[in-house]
Write an enzyme that holds these catalytic residues in place. Structure first.
Site: not given
Length: 157
Positions: A48, A121
């Site tokens: 988001g 990540e």
């Protein structure tokens, strides 16, 4: 971060801004949800981000999902609109926001998982009864609503 928010930050500095977000909880066929480990704070979150000026919230949700995960939403279902004190956040750089997050659930999607460099990540699907820690605090109200919805669905089956 979107152009609008960056422009506002140049004008007002780090003071609290109202920020409209569009987010997506992706659910796979096994009922697991996709979470990403954020690069800025190391916490787990759903996909988001900020809605751009004049952008439709649904379009922002689809865009953010694709940018952050590589997945393309085919259908979105509104989970809810989340706001209030629990969505207050101070970014690691000191920028402060009061979020209004429009959160969707997506079960129909395609594409290949790919982390957005500099923002994400790791991407991974988790069973809803084994979510990782720490969960991004701003996501907790929507995740609680989602988990309650899933418990209710499982009871009625």
């Amino acid at each position: 971060m979107g152009e609008y928010i960056m422009d506002m930050r140049r004008r007002v500095g780090r003071i609290p801004l109202m920020q409209c977000g569009a987010s997506v909880i992706v659910e796979n066929e096994q009922g697991e949800i996709l979470l990403e480990k954020r690069s800025d704070n190391g916490e787990w979150a759903y996909a988001g981000g900020a809605v751009e000026l004049y952008e439709r919230v649904e379009e922002a949700a689809v865009r953010e999902l694709q940018e952050e995960t590589g997945l393309i939403a085919e259908k979105l279902e509104l989970l809810g609109v989340f706001s209030g004190e629990r969505l207050h956040y101070i970014y690691p750089n000191g920028d402060e926001v009061s979020n209004v997050d429009v959160v969707f659930v997506c079960r129909n999607y395609h594409g290949t998982l790919k982390c957005q460099p500099g923002e994400v990540e790791t991407l991974r699907f988790f069973p809803i009864d084994a979510l990782p820690e720490p969960i991004f605090s701003v996501n907790q109200p929507a995740l609680e609503t989602y988990l309650n919805m899933k418990k209710h669905e499982n009871r009625s089956e």
